[in-house]
Write a protein that holds these residues in place. Sequence first.
Motif, mmCIF file in Angstrom:
data_model
loop_
_atom_site.group_PDB
_atom_site.id
_atom_site.type_symbol
_atom_site.label_atom_id
_atom_site.label_comp_id
_atom_site.label_asym_id
_atom_site.label_seq_id
_atom_site.Cartn_x
_atom_site.Cartn_y
_atom_site.Cartn_z
ATOM 1 N N GLU A 63 0.825 -1.202 0.000
ATOM 2 C CA GLU A 63 0.000 0.000 0.000
ATOM 3 C C GLU A 63 0.855 1.245 0.000
ATOM 4 O OE1 GLU A 63 -3.635 -1.370 2.786
ATOM 5 O OE2 GLU A 63 -3.523 0.755 2.274
ATOM 6 N N VAL A 64 1.946 1.215 0.798
ATOM 7 C CA VAL A 64 2.842 2.375 0.805
ATOM 8 C C VAL A 64 3.410 2.600 -0.590
ATOM 9 C CG1 VAL A 64 5.008 3.263 1.702
ATOM 10 C CG2 VAL A 64 3.398 2.192 3.234
ATOM 11 N N ASP A 65 3.813 1.512 -1.259
ATOM 12 C CA ASP A 65 4.332 1.652 -2.620
ATOM 13 C C ASP A 65 3.296 2.278 -3.538
ATOM 14 O OD1 ASP A 65 6.266 -1.446 -2.795
ATOM 15 O OD2 ASP A 65 6.618 0.496 -1.829
ATOM 16 N N ASP A 66 2.084 1.745 -3.480
ATOM 17 C CA ASP A 66 1.024 2.220 -4.352
ATOM 18 C C ASP A 66 0.706 3.685 -4.087
ATOM 19 O OD1 ASP A 66 -2.466 1.971 -4.431
ATOM 20 O OD2 ASP A 66 -1.158 1.948 -6.191
ATOM 21 N N LEU A 67 0.604 4.042 -2.776
ATOM 22 C CA LEU A 67 0.301 5.425 -2.445
ATOM 23 C C LEU A 67 1.443 6.348 -2.843
ATOM 24 C CD1 LEU A 67 -1.453 4.900 0.982
ATOM 25 C CD2 LEU A 67 -2.470 5.818 -1.080
ATOM 26 N N SER A 68 2.675 5.862 -2.748
ATOM 27 C CA SER A 68 3.802 6.688 -3.188
ATOM 28 C C SER A 68 3.696 6.972 -4.678
ATOM 29 C CB SER A 68 5.131 5.996 -2.909
ATOM 30 O OG SER A 68 5.270 5.695 -1.570
ATOM 31 N N ASP A 69 3.330 5.943 -5.437
ATOM 32 C CA ASP A 69 3.137 6.147 -6.881
ATOM 33 C C ASP A 69 2.134 7.257 -7.141
ATOM 34 O OD1 ASP A 69 3.481 2.712 -8.044
ATOM 35 O OD2 ASP A 69 4.849 4.425 -8.117
ATOM 36 N N ARG A 70 0.946 7.100 -6.508
ATOM 37 C CA ARG A 70 -0.110 8.072 -6.775
ATOM 38 C C ARG A 70 0.279 9.460 -6.290
ATOM 39 N NH1 ARG A 70 -5.028 4.865 -4.254
ATOM 40 N NH2 ARG A 70 -6.232 6.693 -4.797
ATOM 41 N N LYS B 50 8.804 7.379 -1.474
ATOM 42 C CA LYS B 50 8.694 6.189 -0.636
ATOM 43 C C LYS B 50 9.707 6.255 0.508
ATOM 44 C CE LYS B 50 9.116 2.354 -2.901
ATOM 45 N NZ LYS B 50 9.521 0.942 -3.144
ATOM 46 N N LYS B 51 10.919 6.678 0.188
ATOM 47 C CA LYS B 51 11.933 6.793 1.223
ATOM 48 C C LYS B 51 11.513 7.844 2.237
ATOM 49 C CE LYS B 51 16.721 7.997 1.898
ATOM 50 N NZ LYS B 51 18.012 8.285 1.289
ATOM 51 N N ALA B 52 10.943 8.967 1.757
ATOM 52 C CA ALA B 52 10.480 10.007 2.671
ATOM 53 C C ALA B 52 9.411 9.460 3.595
ATOM 54 C CB ALA B 52 9.933 11.190 1.871
ATOM 55 N N ALA B 53 8.542 8.612 3.062
ATOM 56 C CA ALA B 53 7.474 8.047 3.884
ATOM 57 C C ALA B 53 8.066 7.216 5.014
ATOM 58 C CB ALA B 53 6.544 7.207 3.019
ATOM 59 N N TYR B 54 9.010 6.322 4.688
ATOM 60 C CA TYR B 54 9.568 5.451 5.716
ATOM 61 C C TYR B 54 10.396 6.233 6.731
ATOM 62 C CZ TYR B 54 8.026 1.161 3.503
ATOM 63 O OH TYR B 54 7.263 0.162 2.995
ATOM 64 N N VAL B 55 11.177 7.200 6.250
ATOM 65 C CA VAL B 55 12.020 7.961 7.167
ATOM 66 C C VAL B 55 11.158 8.803 8.106
ATOM 67 C CG1 VAL B 55 13.651 9.864 7.272
ATOM 68 C CG2 VAL B 55 14.070 7.982 5.739
ATOM 69 N N LYS B 146 -2.559 5.665 6.528
ATOM 70 C CA LYS B 146 -3.727 6.554 6.647
ATOM 71 C C LYS B 146 -3.371 7.974 6.235
ATOM 72 C CE LYS B 146 -5.968 4.214 10.365
ATOM 73 N NZ LYS B 146 -5.838 4.180 11.812
ATOM 74 N N VAL B 147 -2.196 8.432 6.704
ATOM 75 C CA VAL B 147 -1.782 9.792 6.365
ATOM 76 C C VAL B 147 -1.643 9.956 4.856
ATOM 77 C CG1 VAL B 147 0.187 11.354 6.483
ATOM 78 C CG2 VAL B 147 -0.689 10.325 8.549
ATOM 79 N N MET B 148 -0.993 8.954 4.222
ATOM 80 C CA MET B 148 -0.771 9.062 2.783
ATOM 81 C C MET B 148 -2.089 8.977 2.018
ATOM 82 S SD MET B 148 2.702 6.806 2.529
ATOM 83 C CE MET B 148 3.134 7.146 0.846
ATOM 84 N N GLN B 149 -3.000 8.158 2.536
ATOM 85 C CA GLN B 149 -4.305 8.052 1.875
ATOM 86 C C GLN B 149 -5.038 9.380 1.935
ATOM 87 O OE1 GLN B 149 -5.527 4.968 0.411
ATOM 88 N NE2 GLN B 149 -6.790 6.576 -0.481
ATOM 89 N N CYS B 150 -4.947 10.042 3.108
ATOM 90 C CA CYS B 150 -5.590 11.354 3.246
ATOM 91 C C CYS B 150 -5.027 12.335 2.238
ATOM 92 C CB CYS B 150 -5.351 11.914 4.656
ATOM 93 S SG CYS B 150 -6.589 11.452 5.826
ATOM 94 N N LEU B 151 -3.704 12.306 2.099
ATOM 95 C CA LEU B 151 -3.062 13.215 1.152
ATOM 96 C C LEU B 151 -3.542 12.956 -0.270
ATOM 97 C CD1 LEU B 151 0.735 13.677 1.913
ATOM 98 C CD2 LEU B 151 -1.035 15.380 1.710
ATOM 99 N N VAL B 152 -3.542 11.672 -0.629
ATOM 100 C CA VAL B 152 -3.940 11.328 -1.987
ATOM 101 C C VAL B 152 -5.386 11.743 -2.238
ATOM 102 C CG1 VAL B 152 -4.403 9.387 -3.500
ATOM 103 C CG2 VAL B 152 -2.267 9.501 -2.293
#
Lengths: 94, 158
Positions: A63-70, B50-55, B146-152
């Motif tokens: 999911e993180v990968d997919d959301l990063s893409d979008r 993706k790296k920013a998300a994990y960090v 959840k945070v990333m979903q909100c952003l998207v």
Amino acid sequence: MSSRRSSRSRQSGSSRISDDQISDLVTKLQHLIPELRRRRSDKVSASKVLQETCNYIRNLHREVDDLSDRLSELLASTDDDSAEAAIIRSLLNY
Amino acid sequence: MASAYNPIYTDVPEKDVFALHFLQTLSNLRTQNSFSSPDNKTSDRVKKIKKAAYVSMARAAGGTNRLWSRSLLHQAAKRNNKNVRFLRRKRRVTWLMRRRSNRGDPIEDVAAERLRNLVPGGGGMETSKLMEETAHYIKCLSMQVKVMQCLVDGLSPK
């Protein structure tokens, strides 16, 4: 040789103590995973919990990968001004 | 059921902590002009996000106070500095500790191995610590999602 025996007893001693801990942790993990929370039975085996945990983590990674893409598409395509406003608005409204 | 051992701390900060850290990391990326320049390939951009998300997740979850977040931040910093020597030393220690812990319960070993590969820094832990770290890691991961979903959702055109 005595050191080996003592280390072995120390290992079995530590595993005896942490058996309770491990089962508690397994139960805690079970409550965290949506798949297993639905079943609500206490009869889920430890190996099943660990297996489902692995699957759950893999799903979250995907999911993180997919959301990063979008996100990368969205952030690149919007203008700077409206993007920042939209970001702040979306995060404050959750 | 109550035994006298240390209580397990798996509390996770609120969602805004994760959101704040993620925003900070994203804004750093933007000031580096990663998004506006058309020369950057899409895959590079995605990798940076993706790296920013994990960090940012590791920082929000407590930085170096947790084994998994410490390992994540260490890996990320390593990739920037391309310091390979530490990686090799870490592998050797991991192998030794894995041999020691393999004498434990056989039930959990196979699944625990797979879990160790998934949770950052899992190679050097024994089983009980690994499961504690896993619980915290799962909570933080779902928060970050959840945070990333909100952003998207917020950025998508209506």
